[in-house]
Each structure stands twice: as structure tokens, then as C-alpha cells.
Design a protein around this motif. Structure first.
Motif, PDB file in Angstrom:
ATOM      1  N   GLY A  14       0.808  -1.215   0.000  1.00 17.66           N
ATOM      2  CA  GLY A  14       0.000   0.000   0.000  1.00 17.66           C
ATOM      3  C   GLY A  14       0.839   1.260   0.000  1.00 17.66           C
ATOM      4  N   GLY A  15       1.930   1.234   0.753  1.00 20.02           N
ATOM      5  CA  GLY A  15       2.810   2.392   0.765  1.00 20.02           C
ATOM      6  C   GLY A  15       3.413   2.660  -0.595  1.00 20.02           C
ATOM      7  N   GLY A  16       3.733   1.596  -1.319  1.00 24.36           N
ATOM      8  CA  GLY A  16       4.243   1.771  -2.681  1.00 24.36           C
ATOM      9  C   GLY A  16       3.219   2.417  -3.585  1.00 24.36           C
ATOM     10  N   HIS A  17       1.955   2.012  -3.458  1.00 26.01           N
ATOM     11  CA  HIS A  17       0.895   2.607  -4.268  1.00 26.01           C
ATOM     12  C   HIS A  17       0.695   4.084  -3.932  1.00 26.01           C
ATOM     13  CE1 HIS A  17      -1.421  -1.070  -5.990  1.00 26.01           C
ATOM     14  NE2 HIS A  17      -0.141  -1.358  -5.839  1.00 26.01           N
ATOM     15  N   VAL A  18       0.796   4.431  -2.645  1.00 26.07           N
ATOM     16  CA  VAL A  18       0.679   5.842  -2.251  1.00 26.07           C
ATOM     17  C   VAL A  18       1.700   6.675  -3.008  1.00 26.07           C
ATOM     18  CG1 VAL A  18       1.039   7.481  -0.367  1.00 26.07           C
ATOM     19  CG2 VAL A  18      -0.301   5.421   0.039  1.00 26.07           C
ATOM     20  N   ASN A  19       2.932   6.196  -3.058  1.00 30.32           N
ATOM     21  CA  ASN A  19       3.996   6.950  -3.730  1.00 30.32           C
ATOM     22  C   ASN A  19       3.755   7.060  -5.231  1.00 30.32           C
ATOM     23  OD1 ASN A  19       5.590   7.483  -1.426  1.00 30.32           O
ATOM     24  ND2 ASN A  19       6.486   5.437  -1.504  1.00 30.32           N
ATOM     25  N   ILE A  20       3.226   6.008  -5.846  1.00 25.58           N
ATOM     26  CA  ILE A  20       2.988   6.044  -7.294  1.00 25.58           C
ATOM     27  C   ILE A  20       1.864   7.021  -7.642  1.00 25.58           C
ATOM     28  CG2 ILE A  20       2.214   4.693  -9.286  1.00 25.58           C
ATOM     29  CD1 ILE A  20       3.646   2.281  -7.953  1.00 25.58           C
ATOM     30  N   TRP A  21       0.753   6.949  -6.912  1.00 28.98           N
ATOM     31  CA  TRP A  21      -0.330   7.903  -7.181  1.00 28.98           C
ATOM     32  C   TRP A  21       0.173   9.335  -7.027  1.00 28.98           C
ATOM     33  CZ3 TRP A  21      -4.099   6.080  -9.792  1.00 28.98           C
ATOM     34  CH2 TRP A  21      -4.705   4.858  -9.517  1.00 28.98           C
ATOM     35  N   HIS A  22       1.071   9.544  -6.075  1.00 27.98           N
ATOM     36  CA  HIS A  22       1.609  10.883  -5.820  1.00 27.98           C
ATOM     37  C   HIS A  22       2.391  11.419  -7.026  1.00 27.98           C
ATOM     38  CE1 HIS A  22       3.010  14.266  -3.467  1.00 27.98           C
ATOM     39  NE2 HIS A  22       4.262  13.965  -3.742  1.00 27.98           N
ATOM     40  N   GLU A  23       2.946  10.508  -7.830  1.00 30.17           N
ATOM     41  CA  GLU A  23       3.722  10.926  -9.003  1.00 30.17           C
ATOM     42  C   GLU A  23       2.844  11.445 -10.135  1.00 30.17           C
ATOM     43  OE1 GLU A  23       6.267   7.871 -10.460  1.00 30.17           O
ATOM     44  OE2 GLU A  23       6.945   7.264  -8.466  1.00 30.17           O
ATOM     45  N   MET A  24       1.579  11.094 -10.152  1.00 30.71           N
ATOM     46  CA  MET A  24       0.714  11.400 -11.292  1.00 30.71           C
ATOM     47  C   MET A  24       0.079  12.783 -11.135  1.00 30.71           C
ATOM     48  SD  MET A  24      -1.134   7.721 -11.935  1.00 30.71           S
ATOM     49  CE  MET A  24      -0.188   6.188 -11.893  1.00 30.71           C
ATOM     50  N   GLU A  25       0.311  13.632 -12.105  1.00 32.32           N
ATOM     51  CA  GLU A  25      -0.163  15.012 -12.028  1.00 32.32           C
ATOM     52  C   GLU A  25      -1.678  15.132 -12.137  1.00 32.32           C
ATOM     53  OE1 GLU A  25       1.907  17.285 -14.926  1.00 32.32           O
ATOM     54  OE2 GLU A  25       3.861  17.130 -13.903  1.00 32.32           O
ATOM     55  N   ASP A  26      -2.328  14.139 -12.730  1.00 31.75           N
ATOM     56  CA  ASP A  26      -3.774  14.219 -12.912  1.00 31.75           C
ATOM     57  C   ASP A  26      -4.535  13.466 -11.812  1.00 31.75           C
ATOM     58  OD1 ASP A  26      -2.899  11.743 -13.732  1.00 31.75           O
ATOM     59  OD2 ASP A  26      -4.316  11.568 -15.389  1.00 31.75           O
ATOM     60  N   ILE A  27      -3.849  13.149 -10.717  1.00 31.76           N
ATOM     61  CA  ILE A  27      -4.450  12.434  -9.599  1.00 31.76           C
ATOM     62  C   ILE A  27      -4.426  13.295  -8.335  1.00 31.76           C
ATOM     63  CG2 ILE A  27      -4.213  10.461  -8.040  1.00 31.76           C
ATOM     64  CD1 ILE A  27      -5.217   9.712 -10.849  1.00 31.76           C
ATOM     65  N   GLU A  28      -5.539  13.304  -7.618  1.00 29.90           N
ATOM     66  CA  GLU A  28      -5.602  13.959  -6.312  1.00 29.90           C
ATOM     67  C   GLU A  28      -5.862  12.889  -5.260  1.00 29.90           C
ATOM     68  OE1 GLU A  28      -8.300  17.153  -3.732  1.00 29.90           O
ATOM     69  OE2 GLU A  28      -8.691  16.855  -5.876  1.00 29.90           O
ATOM     70  N   GLN A  29      -4.944  12.714  -4.350  1.00 33.13           N
ATOM     71  CA  GLN A  29      -5.082  11.742  -3.271  1.00 33.13           C
ATOM     72  C   GLN A  29      -5.894  12.381  -2.143  1.00 33.13           C
ATOM     73  OE1 GLN A  29      -0.694  11.267  -3.417  1.00 33.13           O
ATOM     74  NE2 GLN A  29      -1.093   9.092  -3.057  1.00 33.13           N
ATOM     75  N   VAL A  30      -7.158  11.998  -2.052  1.00 29.05           N
ATOM     76  CA  VAL A  30      -8.043  12.683  -1.110  1.00 29.05           C
ATOM     77  C   VAL A  30      -8.105  12.011   0.256  1.00 29.05           C
ATOM     78  CG1 VAL A  30      -9.450  13.679  -2.936  1.00 29.05           C
ATOM     79  CG2 VAL A  30     -10.111  11.473  -1.940  1.00 29.05           C
ATOM     80  N   ALA A  31      -7.901  10.674   0.311  1.00 29.42           N
ATOM     81  CA  ALA A  31      -8.038   9.987   1.586  1.00 29.42           C
ATOM     82  C   ALA A  31      -7.270   8.677   1.579  1.00 29.42           C
ATOM     83  CB  ALA A  31      -9.507   9.712   1.885  1.00 29.42           C
ATOM     84  N   ILE A  32      -6.741   8.312   2.731  1.00 30.27           N
ATOM     85  CA  ILE A  32      -6.111   7.011   2.932  1.00 30.27           C
ATOM     86  C   ILE A  32      -6.675   6.420   4.214  1.00 30.27           C
ATOM     87  CG2 ILE A  32      -4.003   7.463   1.643  1.00 30.27           C
ATOM     88  CD1 ILE A  32      -2.613   8.141   4.249  1.00 30.27           C
ATOM     89  N   CYS A  33      -6.691   5.089   4.270  1.00 33.75           N
ATOM     90  CA  CYS A  33      -7.325   4.422   5.406  1.00 33.75           C
ATOM     91  C   CYS A  33      -6.518   3.195   5.835  1.00 33.75           C
ATOM     92  CB  CYS A  33      -8.751   4.006   5.031  1.00 33.75           C
ATOM     93  SG  CYS A  33      -9.657   3.153   6.333  1.00 33.75           S
ATOM     94  N   ASP A  34      -6.275   3.078   7.127  1.00 37.43           N
ATOM     95  CA  ASP A  34      -5.617   1.909   7.686  1.00 37.43           C
ATOM     96  C   ASP A  34      -5.938   1.874   9.177  1.00 37.43           C
ATOM     97  OD1 ASP A  34      -2.938   0.084   6.616  1.00 37.43           O
ATOM     98  OD2 ASP A  34      -3.388   0.090   8.757  1.00 37.43           O
ATOM     99  N   ILE A  35      -6.126   0.687   9.729  1.00 38.26           N
ATOM    100  CA  ILE A  35      -6.445   0.605  11.155  1.00 38.26           C
ATOM    101  C   ILE A  35      -5.227   0.924  12.020  1.00 38.26           C
ATOM    102  CG2 ILE A  35      -8.298  -1.067  10.784  1.00 38.26           C
ATOM    103  CD1 ILE A  35      -6.418  -3.233  11.799  1.00 38.26           C
ATOM    104  N   ARG A  36      -4.051   1.043  11.378  1.00 36.82           N
ATOM    105  CA  ARG A  36      -2.818   1.406  12.088  1.00 36.82           C
ATOM    106  C   ARG A  36      -2.428   2.826  11.715  1.00 36.82           C
ATOM    107  NH1 ARG A  36       0.426  -3.225   9.243  1.00 36.82           N
ATOM    108  NH2 ARG A  36      -0.837  -2.284   7.602  1.00 36.82           N
ATOM    109  N   PRO A  37      -2.695   3.802  12.551  1.00 39.41           N
ATOM    110  CA  PRO A  37      -2.387   5.201  12.219  1.00 39.41           C
ATOM    111  C   PRO A  37      -0.929   5.420  11.853  1.00 39.41           C
ATOM    112  CG  PRO A  37      -3.772   5.098  14.177  1.00 39.41           C
ATOM    113  CD  PRO A  37      -3.361   3.680  13.874  1.00 39.41           C
ATOM    114  N   GLU A  38      -0.041   4.673  12.494  1.00 41.67           N
ATOM    115  CA  GLU A  38       1.385   4.884  12.240  1.00 41.67           C
ATOM    116  C   GLU A  38       1.777   4.575  10.797  1.00 41.67           C
ATOM    117  OE1 GLU A  38       0.999   0.657  13.954  1.00 41.67           O
ATOM    118  OE2 GLU A  38       0.079   2.632  14.261  1.00 41.67           O
ATOM    119  N   MET A  39       1.032   3.691  10.133  1.00 40.93           N
ATOM    120  CA  MET A  39       1.328   3.389   8.734  1.00 40.93           C
ATOM    121  C   MET A  39       1.004   4.572   7.837  1.00 40.93           C
ATOM    122  SD  MET A  39       2.579   0.488   9.265  1.00 40.93           S
ATOM    123  CE  MET A  39       2.945  -0.068   7.603  1.00 40.93           C
TER     124      MET A  39
END
Length: 322
Positions: A14-39
């Protein structure tokens, strides 16, 4: 206009996917969810997505176009159906599920709600494997004669609630590791006949028959610090493709000029057959985002292929039981 993306499951993949979406200029990362806040806290200062520890709360409070599911395997299907029924496009990490019946259930929800759905089988988007498939289809070096594929490494050392070590939740080696190679073979060659299977505790070896072509596959989670390797060697009538996990060589027969060409990114060869500098993980997410933009169901991965993979894994697991 940017596509809004939310993601559930912010562990290793999941962390890898977060970084990839962040690279895309036409993507807005609006929310992430995990039961472990530290992640999620790992990405403070890099992304501005709002953080949730409850998936249903995220669904209620946020509006987004795409849900990226990078949860443990046994959760994929239920989360996908819930999001599709809310009118959200869904991409989920592989495998789609541990149960064959979930394939029809998920695709029915996607069709009912006219939304895109795709399983992120990354090897289908990996440049070296894509080139190998092109050689099979075009006959660039003649017909495929035989092949071997290897995917081995250390048994996962950590996972939430230790789910990776639980056969009922991860499916172990066949579902979590070998499925990469098996899925690609079904994609490239169709559903195979299982000619031989040895399935031990965390090791398996299979020989698949595709007409007159046999492919041997080895997969393992060793209980030792074995370096991860993902390799293949495919023998064609006039060449052998050898991929060592980081670079590929074409070993050509006399009919092709007798020599070895390095297919490393950017090397270039006279016929233009070189591996471009690209990342399979980026390629798969980019492809799915483009499908959403064009409002078309992804065609790279088809339900019948996913079902064929499930059928073969059922035979593999039956061999272990016997």
C-alpha cells in the motif's frame, strides 16, 4: 480535471501505491485508510490526503472516483463490492480473492454500477514480461518451445496480525507468490494442463502444458534469508530470452546472427527491441486511471483468466493434500 483517489490498506504494498499515485499530475489523493495510524503517518508532509482508521467512515465522508484496495487478500472481495455499489471505480491488489465465486460477484457489481474494476496483476505490466509475450504472439524468434519461471525468496517476516502466515487468509505460496507467474502464463498462452505438481509446506514446483509447449515453474517462501528472485528463461526456435530479475538478454541462434544482446533499459538494438525504462507498478495504476477517464472496462485482465488461475491453483492445492 483530476481524478480523486482514496486508498485502503497502507502497509508495504500500500505504501508503494501511495507513492505512485503521488507521481501522477492528474491524480488527487483525497483519503487514505488503515487501522494502524502509524502506517499513514509515514506520509505526513508528502501527501495531504485525509486519514481514516475506519473504511465505512471514509466512504461516508469522502467523495472520490477510484478506490485502491491494498488490504490483506481475504478482504479484497467484500471491500471491492461495497465500493462498486457506492458508484466507485475499484482497483485491487492481487489476488482477487481466495474464492472463485467472488470473481463473478465482483464483476457483476461492476457491471451493475457501470464502473471499472481491475485486479493489479503487475507482471502483465512489467516490461520484460510484456516483451516476452510479444515474442510469443508475433513469432519474432519463431515458436515458443519450452520455458522455466522462478519466483523464490524468504517467507514474509511481518504482516498485520500475521495474516500472511495463515493459509486461510493468504493462500500461502500458490496464491500470494506463484500466482504472479501462473497468471501471466494464462494471459500469454491460455489455460494450461497441469502435468506435474510437487507442493510441500512452503515450496512448489509445477509443469504446465500448453499444447506442445511445457513450462516449468518454481516458487518458494524459504525459512531462511534467501534473496528474492523473479526470473524466466524462454526458449524459442531461434532465440532464448533470459531474464535475471533486473535485466534481460536475447541469446540468438545462427539463423538470427549467433550472439547475445543485452536488453537493459536504454541499451537499444538494431531492430528496436529494447526494454524501455518503466515500472510495472506505475504502468498498472496508470492504465487503470486511463480506463476510468475513458469510461471503459480494463481489457488487459479478463474474468475467465482469473477463473482459469483459480482452477489451476485448486489442482495445486489438491496435490498437496494428497
Amino acid at each position: 480535471m483530476k481524478l480523486k483517489v482514496a486508498q485502503v490498506g497502507i502497509g508495504g504494498m500500500g505504501g508503494g501505491h501511495v507513492n505512485i499515485w503521488h507521481e501522477m499530475e492528474d491524480i488527487e489523493q483525497v483519503a487514505i485508510c488503515d487501522i494502524r495510524p502509524e502506517m499513514m503517518d509515514r506520509f505526513d508532509g508528502k501527501i495531504t490526503a485525509r486519514k481514516y482508521t475506519d473504511f465505512d467512515e471514509m466512504l461516508e465522508k469522502e467523495t472520490f472516483d477510484i478506490l485502491d484496495i491494498t488490504l490483506p487478500t481475504y478482504l479484497h472481495a467484500d471491500f471491492a463490492v461495497k465500493a462498486l455499489n457506492r458508484g466507485i471505480h475499484v482497483i485491487t491488489e492481487k489476488p482477487i480473492s481466495l474464492k472463485k465465486e467472488d470473481i463473478a460477484r465482483i464483476y457483476a457489481a461492476a457491471e451493475k454500477n457501470n464502473k471499472c474494476f481491475m485486479v493489479a496483476h503487475v507482471i502483465r505490466f512489467w516490461p520484460e514480461y510484456m516483451y516476452m509475450k510479444d515474442c510469443i504472439e508475433t513469432g519474432r524468434y519463431g515458436k515458443l518451445v519450452s520455458g522455466t519461471m522462478t519466483r523464490i525468496g524468504t517467507i514474509p517476516q511481518s504482516s498485520w496480525d500475521d495474516w500472511m502466515h495463515d493459509p486461510e487468509r493468504s493462500g500461502m505460496v500458490p496464491f500470494d507468490l506463484h500466482i504472479h507467474d501462473l497468471d501471466f502464463l494464462v494471459y500469454a498462452l491460455g489455460k494450461p494442463e497441469v502435468e506435474h505438481v510437487f507442493h510441500g509446506m512452503d515450496y512448489m514446483h509445477a509443469i504446465y502444458k500448453f499444447g506442445g509447449v511445457r513450462i516449468a515453474c518454481e516458487s518458494a517462501w524459504f525459512h531462511a534469508p534467501v534473496q528474492f528472485r523473479s526470473t524466466f528463461r524462454m526458449q524459442f526456435e531461434r532465440a532464448v530470452l533470459e531474464f535475471n530479475g533486473s535485466s534481460m538478454k536475447i541469446c540468438k541462434s545462427r539463423e538470427e546472427g549467433w550472439g547475445v544482446e543485452d536488453m537493459r533499459a536504454g541499451s537499444g538494438v538494431e531492430d528496436g527491441a529494447y526494454i524501455p525504462q518503466s515500472d510495472g507498478y506505475y504502468n498498472e495504476l496508470r492504465y487503470f486511471a486511463d480506463c476510468v477517464k475513458e469510461n471503459k472496462m480494463p481489457e488487459v485482465i479478463k474474468p475467465w483468466e482469473l477463473e482459469a488461475v483459480m482452477d489451476v491453483i485448486a489442482q495445486i492445492n489438491a496435490a498437496k493434500e494428497n
